[in-house]
Design a protein around this motif. Sequence first.
Motif, PDB file in Angstrom:
ATOM      1  N   TYR A  96      10.277   1.927   7.967  1.00  0.00           N
ATOM      2  CA  TYR A  96      10.219   3.312   7.494  1.00  0.00           C
ATOM      3  C   TYR A  96       8.879   3.967   7.849  1.00  0.00           C
ATOM      4  O   TYR A  96       7.856   3.302   8.028  1.00  0.00           O
ATOM      5  CB  TYR A  96      10.506   3.357   5.997  1.00  0.00           C
ATOM      6  CG  TYR A  96      11.865   2.777   5.693  1.00  0.00           C
ATOM      7  CD1 TYR A  96      13.017   3.520   5.897  1.00  0.00           C
ATOM      8  CD2 TYR A  96      11.992   1.449   5.274  1.00  0.00           C
ATOM      9  CE1 TYR A  96      14.272   2.972   5.670  1.00  0.00           C
ATOM     10  CE2 TYR A  96      13.241   0.892   5.046  1.00  0.00           C
ATOM     11  CZ  TYR A  96      14.378   1.663   5.245  1.00  0.00           C
ATOM     12  OH  TYR A  96      15.620   1.113   5.034  1.00  0.00           O
ATOM     13  N   ALA A  97       8.899   5.284   7.913  1.00  0.00           N
ATOM     14  CA  ALA A  97       7.766   6.052   8.439  1.00  0.00           C
ATOM     15  C   ALA A  97       6.468   5.930   7.644  1.00  0.00           C
ATOM     16  O   ALA A  97       5.386   5.912   8.254  1.00  0.00           O
ATOM     17  CB  ALA A  97       8.151   7.526   8.572  1.00  0.00           C
ATOM     18  N   PRO A  98       6.503   5.868   6.288  1.00  0.00           N
ATOM     19  CA  PRO A  98       5.232   5.927   5.547  1.00  0.00           C
ATOM     20  C   PRO A  98       4.206   4.873   5.965  1.00  0.00           C
ATOM     21  O   PRO A  98       3.016   5.184   6.075  1.00  0.00           O
ATOM     22  CB  PRO A  98       5.674   5.739   4.091  1.00  0.00           C
ATOM     23  CG  PRO A  98       7.038   6.336   4.046  1.00  0.00           C
ATOM     24  CD  PRO A  98       7.658   5.949   5.358  1.00  0.00           C
TER      25      PRO A  98
ATOM     26  N   ASP B 288       0.840  -1.209   0.000  1.00  0.00           N
ATOM     27  CA  ASP B 288       0.000   0.000   0.000  1.00  0.00           C
ATOM     28  C   ASP B 288       0.869   1.250   0.000  1.00  0.00           C
ATOM     29  O   ASP B 288       0.621   2.204  -0.745  1.00  0.00           O
ATOM     30  CB  ASP B 288      -0.899   0.015   1.243  1.00  0.00           C
ATOM     31  CG  ASP B 288      -1.935  -1.085   1.258  1.00  0.00           C
ATOM     32  OD1 ASP B 288      -2.399  -1.484   0.176  1.00  0.00           O
ATOM     33  OD2 ASP B 288      -2.283  -1.552   2.360  1.00  0.00           O
ATOM     34  N   ALA B 289       1.891   1.272   0.865  1.00  0.00           N
ATOM     35  CA  ALA B 289       2.744   2.451   0.984  1.00  0.00           C
ATOM     36  C   ALA B 289       3.664   2.613  -0.229  1.00  0.00           C
ATOM     37  O   ALA B 289       3.952   3.732  -0.650  1.00  0.00           O
ATOM     38  CB  ALA B 289       3.578   2.356   2.265  1.00  0.00           C
ATOM     39  N   THR B 290       4.103   1.485  -0.800  1.00  0.00           N
ATOM     40  CA  THR B 290       5.039   1.541  -1.926  1.00  0.00           C
ATOM     41  C   THR B 290       4.373   2.034  -3.201  1.00  0.00           C
ATOM     42  O   THR B 290       5.031   2.628  -4.069  1.00  0.00           O
ATOM     43  CB  THR B 290       5.664   0.149  -2.156  1.00  0.00           C
ATOM     44  OG1 THR B 290       6.313  -0.272  -0.943  1.00  0.00           O
ATOM     45  CG2 THR B 290       6.692   0.178  -3.279  1.00  0.00           C
ATOM     46  N   ARG B 291       3.080   1.813  -3.347  1.00  0.00           N
ATOM     47  CA  ARG B 291       2.390   2.281  -4.545  1.00  0.00           C
ATOM     48  C   ARG B 291       2.520   3.802  -4.714  1.00  0.00           C
ATOM     49  O   ARG B 291       2.542   4.307  -5.840  1.00  0.00           O
ATOM     50  CB  ARG B 291       0.916   1.860  -4.499  1.00  0.00           C
ATOM     51  CG  ARG B 291       0.706   0.396  -4.870  1.00  0.00           C
ATOM     52  CD  ARG B 291      -0.750  -0.031  -4.706  1.00  0.00           C
ATOM     53  NE  ARG B 291      -1.660   0.745  -5.531  1.00  0.00           N
ATOM     54  CZ  ARG B 291      -1.929   0.487  -6.814  1.00  0.00           C
ATOM     55  NH1 ARG B 291      -1.328  -0.521  -7.426  1.00  0.00           N
ATOM     56  NH2 ARG B 291      -2.801   1.227  -7.480  1.00  0.00           N
ATOM     57  N   VAL B 292       2.649   4.523  -3.615  1.00  0.00           N
ATOM     58  CA  VAL B 292       2.844   5.976  -3.700  1.00  0.00           C
ATOM     59  C   VAL B 292       4.191   6.274  -4.350  1.00  0.00           C
ATOM     60  O   VAL B 292       4.298   7.146  -5.224  1.00  0.00           O
ATOM     61  CB  VAL B 292       2.762   6.617  -2.293  1.00  0.00           C
ATOM     62  CG1 VAL B 292       3.035   8.114  -2.378  1.00  0.00           C
ATOM     63  CG2 VAL B 292       1.395   6.349  -1.666  1.00  0.00           C
TER      64      VAL B 292
END
Length: 284
Positions: free
Chosen positions: A196-198, A84-88
Amino acid sequence: MTALISGLSDLADRYDVILSDVWGVIHNGRESFPAACGALAQWGETKPVVLISNSPRPSHSVIPQLDELGVQRAAWQAFVTSGDATRVLLSELAPGPAWRVGPDRDAPLYEGLGLDYADYDKAAFISVTGPYDDEVEGPGDYQERFEACAKRGLVMTCANPDIVVQRGDRLIYCGGALAQLYAQLGGKVLMAGKPYAPIYELCLVEAERLLGRPVDRSRVLCIGDGLPTDVKGANDQGLDVLFVASGIHGAETIGADGLNAKAVEDLLAADGLAATYAIADLVW
């Protein structure tokens, strides 16, 4: 000092929300752990559980796997993945082309992002979810291609920062092992999953939604078995953490007499980390 607890019920009055790791805490990739799932389900009767996973796929595509492994829906109220976070990150690099490294099962990560693909010698960046075949491959299988990419200055996104996970009774390499090698070769790596923070930011948004009010970070408990991901991530975010010792570090911390408190302290100290609590296996 890390406090040893007998069960999650010891902490029931201390925290409002749990951010729980998945692989190694509630399943091992082949079967779920009934006692751990039951403990989270009991917690979830009155307070929310947000699963926080370094799976490289979006959470909606991982839920069927949890169902198949027997992780009951009552054990969690929200689910956030590294995917989910990596898609950004990937959306900012589109259209690429990307050299896509990882098994076909991770294809949902890329859906709807408008990315193009190319082999390593023609790509504009690298996107890693793990080895193509994690049953037989390790980082060394990619060294020559990574060296060529590092010389070209290609950025790597890694959707799974885990170095290894336990599959049944075996440890298998994950995307983080490939990213670690690439960084050692001088390549730049971007990651959004634990530690990591995201990914924590996404989880806390979910926690606020479930609580219906702002989150008091002092009343958030992280649960996990990985030192460089779960424990370090919690430490970096200033969140308390319950270390589940029987996961990937079980051989170092669990003896004939159960959980070895000194081994836990030594293990944490070696990496400059701290755990608020420790338990052998997650139970109520």
